[in-house]
Scaffold this active site. Structure first.
Site, mmCIF file in Angstrom:
data_model
loop_
_atom_site.group_PDB
_atom_site.id
_atom_site.type_symbol
_atom_site.label_atom_id
_atom_site.label_comp_id
_atom_site.label_asym_id
_atom_site.label_seq_id
_atom_site.Cartn_x
_atom_site.Cartn_y
_atom_site.Cartn_z
ATOM 1 N N ASP A 85 7.687 18.282 -16.391
ATOM 2 C CA ASP A 85 6.739 17.946 -15.321
ATOM 3 C C ASP A 85 5.554 17.120 -15.812
ATOM 4 O O ASP A 85 4.461 17.201 -15.250
ATOM 5 C CB ASP A 85 6.224 19.227 -14.623
ATOM 6 C CG ASP A 85 7.353 20.036 -14.035
ATOM 7 O OD1 ASP A 85 8.369 19.425 -13.641
ATOM 8 O OD2 ASP A 85 7.221 21.278 -13.981
ATOM 9 N N LYS A 140 7.269 12.204 -15.577
ATOM 10 C CA LYS A 140 8.338 11.269 -15.987
ATOM 11 C C LYS A 140 8.803 10.408 -14.809
ATOM 12 O O LYS A 140 9.037 9.213 -14.958
ATOM 13 C CB LYS A 140 9.532 12.046 -16.572
ATOM 14 C CG LYS A 140 9.191 12.853 -17.815
ATOM 15 C CD LYS A 140 10.359 13.675 -18.307
ATOM 16 C CE LYS A 140 10.771 14.796 -17.376
ATOM 17 N NZ LYS A 140 9.784 15.907 -17.269
ATOM 18 N N GLY A 197 12.987 18.046 -11.442
ATOM 19 C CA GLY A 197 12.344 17.613 -10.196
ATOM 20 C C GLY A 197 11.404 16.485 -10.551
ATOM 21 O O GLY A 197 10.360 16.719 -11.143
ATOM 22 N N HIS A 198 11.800 15.265 -10.237
ATOM 23 C CA HIS A 198 11.003 14.087 -10.613
ATOM 24 C C HIS A 198 10.402 13.453 -9.365
ATOM 25 O O HIS A 198 11.127 13.054 -8.458
ATOM 26 C CB HIS A 198 11.875 13.075 -11.373
ATOM 27 C CG HIS A 198 12.409 13.627 -12.655
ATOM 28 N ND1 HIS A 198 13.271 12.948 -13.469
ATOM 29 C CD2 HIS A 198 12.177 14.811 -13.277
ATOM 30 C CE1 HIS A 198 13.549 13.687 -14.529
ATOM 31 N NE2 HIS A 198 12.911 14.831 -14.429
ATOM 32 N N GLN A 242 13.313 17.617 -18.100
ATOM 33 C CA GLN A 242 12.622 18.684 -18.825
ATOM 34 C C GLN A 242 11.699 18.071 -19.898
ATOM 35 O O GLN A 242 11.200 16.979 -19.690
ATOM 36 C CB GLN A 242 13.629 19.681 -19.439
ATOM 37 C CG GLN A 242 14.322 20.558 -18.408
ATOM 38 C CD GLN A 242 15.511 19.889 -17.723
ATOM 39 O OE1 GLN A 242 16.376 19.337 -18.385
ATOM 40 N NE2 GLN A 242 15.569 19.947 -16.414
HETATM 41 P P1 GDP Z 1 8.386 15.068 -13.903
HETATM 42 O O1 GDP Z 1 9.262 16.255 -13.752
HETATM 43 O O2 GDP Z 1 7.979 14.824 -15.312
HETATM 44 O O3 GDP Z 1 8.925 13.840 -13.246
HETATM 45 O O4 GDP Z 1 7.031 15.425 -13.130
HETATM 46 P P2 GDP Z 1 6.901 16.096 -11.664
HETATM 47 O O5 GDP Z 1 7.232 15.105 -10.647
HETATM 48 O O6 GDP Z 1 7.622 17.400 -11.619
HETATM 49 O O7 GDP Z 1 5.368 16.466 -11.641
HETATM 50 C C1 GDP Z 1 4.372 15.522 -11.799
HETATM 51 C C2 GDP Z 1 3.414 15.603 -10.590
HETATM 52 O O8 GDP Z 1 2.213 14.911 -10.884
HETATM 53 C C3 GDP Z 1 3.973 14.934 -9.341
HETATM 54 O O9 GDP Z 1 3.516 15.629 -8.214
HETATM 55 C C4 GDP Z 1 3.343 13.536 -9.393
HETATM 56 O O10 GDP Z 1 3.227 12.952 -8.118
HETATM 57 C C5 GDP Z 1 1.991 13.837 -9.980
HETATM 58 N N1 GDP Z 1 1.382 12.786 -10.810
HETATM 59 C C6 GDP Z 1 1.979 11.929 -11.670
HETATM 60 N N2 GDP Z 1 1.067 11.190 -12.318
HETATM 61 C C7 GDP Z 1 -0.142 11.594 -11.850
HETATM 62 C C8 GDP Z 1 -1.486 11.237 -12.177
HETATM 63 O O11 GDP Z 1 -1.774 10.404 -13.033
HETATM 64 N N3 GDP Z 1 -2.485 11.909 -11.497
HETATM 65 C C9 GDP Z 1 -2.224 12.854 -10.559
HETATM 66 N N4 GDP Z 1 -3.248 13.455 -9.985
HETATM 67 N N5 GDP Z 1 -0.968 13.215 -10.252
HETATM 68 C C10 GDP Z 1 0.046 12.610 -10.896
HETATM 69 P P1 IMO Z 2 11.580 18.338 -15.092
HETATM 70 O O1 IMO Z 2 12.682 17.380 -15.405
HETATM 71 C C1 IMO Z 2 9.651 22.152 -15.929
HETATM 72 C C2 IMO Z 2 12.244 25.463 -17.134
HETATM 73 C C3 IMO Z 2 12.380 26.654 -16.206
HETATM 74 C C4 IMO Z 2 12.607 27.764 -17.225
HETATM 75 C C5 IMO Z 2 13.468 27.078 -18.283
HETATM 76 C C6 IMO Z 2 14.961 27.303 -18.126
HETATM 77 O O2 IMO Z 2 11.137 18.304 -13.679
HETATM 78 O O3 IMO Z 2 10.466 18.192 -16.078
HETATM 79 P P2 IMO Z 2 16.801 26.378 -16.441
HETATM 80 O O4 IMO Z 2 16.885 26.472 -14.947
HETATM 81 O O5 IMO Z 2 16.765 24.984 -16.961
HETATM 82 O O6 IMO Z 2 17.809 27.229 -17.133
HETATM 83 O O7 IMO Z 2 15.373 27.044 -16.793
HETATM 84 O O8 IMO Z 2 13.195 25.687 -18.168
HETATM 85 N N1 IMO Z 2 12.564 24.148 -16.541
HETATM 86 C C7 IMO Z 2 11.634 23.224 -16.230
HETATM 87 N N2 IMO Z 2 10.297 23.270 -16.300
HETATM 88 N N3 IMO Z 2 10.263 21.015 -15.546
HETATM 89 C C8 IMO Z 2 11.611 20.942 -15.501
HETATM 90 O O9 IMO Z 2 12.265 19.785 -15.258
HETATM 91 C C9 IMO Z 2 12.358 22.093 -15.815
HETATM 92 N N4 IMO Z 2 13.683 22.378 -15.838
HETATM 93 C C10 IMO Z 2 13.783 23.626 -16.300
HETATM 94 O O10 IMO Z 2 11.218 26.867 -15.453
HETATM 95 O O11 IMO Z 2 11.389 28.110 -17.827
HETATM 96 MG MG MG Z 3 9.407 18.015 -12.641
#
Ligand code: GDP
Ligand code: IMO
Ligand code: MG
Length: 424
Positions: A12, A15, A39-40, A224
């Protein structure tokens, strides 16, 4: 140029946003590990897309996307995502391919993931996303997995599915007191996916190799993060695949000699969802503040993410493991308004100082961060587009992290939208 983008913390990091930006200068975007546990998030105009399986590059018309052999594919989740994209006007036709060798994720994987988590004692819980990821990879390694290409021969598929479910049902009944699953029902379900799924399938390793030979630019989208990597992360509190750089190679079938650059994505602070130690975790008051300001709720499960100060010990570990050449620093805007900002530079573990990440779970659980404290800044960063406009303390924070991580920060993100990005 072929680039691998890796999460350098616990996932998270942001990415999705960076992939969406870098996809503009790429021809092919590849997911290589994980499944729909990811979840991207990508935001532009007034739209928000959350992608779980399909590479975030799909949002750019004309870009080709690949789901590599290292991914575990839940067809139900996959088609839901294809349909979600279509409903928002994004067509995947002719530009989305799935590796024939990717392992299929079945309902029994989801069921067993949930049952195992629910029946585990608190200490044994991983806090998984319950998407069946761990059980599916376990089957792959145990050689009882079923791949996309196994759907080609329906007789073979049925036989193998029957044998696997017979074994699963024994475990379900004896260990979990569950009545077991019907082979017929699952077979019929997968029969309905078969033609549509096979129409996406390809020898993607060969496809990527040919793209590289034609000097196409390939972008690898990590899911991840390195600290969730099954080998290099905080085992056992990890996911079940290689989320670090090696996974891009084994999970795509493209040679490491064809890779030009590794980009590490970090948040300006730390978050973690699921179980496992987080040494720099904030006090409850600060946690609530950052969770709210940074909207730190999981994109897949909606769970609140735990938040803490930037941990340079684990991030240094990530830089080394992945050979990160450049850093993208996300969510810097969230840190505005704090009097002081801390960075963990080492740990104290049972009277010893450690600058490197301790692998033994019991040591990591006892690790107490040693902090360096810097002055914060009060200004809102969300409208800043040039380095010279950053407050002096923001610049100092970024420069200090570069020194600690021994890698240059090349991208800084100050908001979730495409435009809220500085390329340094
Ligand atoms: P990923 O799994 O690495 O793709 O990240 P996620 O999408 O799960 O979580 C990142 C969250 O941060 C999302 O809700 C994005 O919209 C938000 N986000 C990304 N870059 C920024 C930033 O520079 N500032 C803020 N406030 N939010 C951001
Ligand atoms: P993105 O790509 C954050 C965490 C789960 C748990 C552990 C194992 O959005 O960054 P799993 O279901 O993979 O067996 O769970 O890994 N986890 C993540 N945490 N971002 C993710 O993906 C994750 N995918 C799995 O919360 O701790
Ligand atoms: Mg994510």
């Amino acid at each position: 140029m072929n680039r691998i983008l890796i999460g350098a913390q616990w996932g998270d990091e942001g990415k999705g946003k960076i992939i969406d930006l870098l996809a503009q200068k790429s021809d092919v975007i590849v997911r290589f590990q994980g499944g729909n546990n990811a979840g991207h998030t990508v935001k532009f105009d007034e739209e928000t897309f959350i992608l779980h399986l399909i590479p975030s590059g799909i949002l750019h018309p004309g870009k080709v996307c690949v789901i590599g052999n290292g991914v575990v594919l839940d067809p139900k989740a996959f088609f839901e995502e294809v349909d979600m994209l279509a409903s928002k006007g994004v067509s995947v036709k002719g530009r989305l391919f799935i590796s024939e060798q990717a392992h299929l994720l079945f309902p029994y994987h989801r069921l067993m993931d949930g049952l195992k988590e629910e029946s585990a004692k608190q200490k044994g819980k991983i806090g998984t996303t319950k998407r069946g990821i761990g059980p599916c990879y376990a089957d792959k390694v145990a050689r009882t997995g079923i791949r996309v290409c196994d759907l080609k021969d329906l007789r073979f598929f049925k036989e193998r599915l029957g044998a696997v479910i017979a074994e699963k049902n024994e475990v379900l009944k004896k260990i979990y007191g569950h009545p077991g699953l019907s082979v017929k029902k699952i077979f019929e379900e997968f029969k309905t996916y078969r033609r549509r799924l096979l129409s996406f399938s390809k020898d993607t390793s060969l496809f990527l190799h040919e793209a590289a030979r034609k000097k196409k630019d390939i972008l690898f989208e990590g899911a991840q993060g390195t600290m969730l990597d099954v080998d290099h992360g905080t085992y056992p509190y990890v996911t079940s695949s290689n989320a670090s750089v090696g996974g891009a190679i084994s999970g795509s079938g493209l040679s490491p000699t064809l890779i030009d650059k590794v980009i590490g994505v970090v948040k300006a602070y730390t978050t973690r969802v699921g179980e496992g130690p987080l040494p720099t975790q904030f006090s409850p008051k600060l946690m609530k503040y950052i969770q709210t300001k940074g909207e730190e709720f999981g994109a897949t499960t909606g769970r609140p993410r735990r938040c803490g100060w930037f941990d340079a010990v684990v991030t240094r570990h990530s830089v080394r493991i992945n050979g990160i050449n450049e850093i993208a620093m996300m969510k810097l805007d969230v840190l505005s308004g704090l009097q002081e900002i801390k960075i963990a530079t080492s740990y104290r573990v049972g009277g010893k100082t450690m600058r490197t990440y301790p692998h033994a779970t019991s040591e990591f659980e006892r690790a107490r961060p040693v902090y360096e404290t810097m002055k914060g800044w009060q200004e809102d960063l969300s409208q800043i587009r040039r380095w010279k406009d950053f407050p002096p303390n923001t610049k100092k924070y970024i420069r200090r992290l570069e020194t600690l991580l021994e890698a240059p920060v090349k991208i800084v993100s100050v908001g979730s939208k495409r435009a809220q990005t500085l390329f340094l």
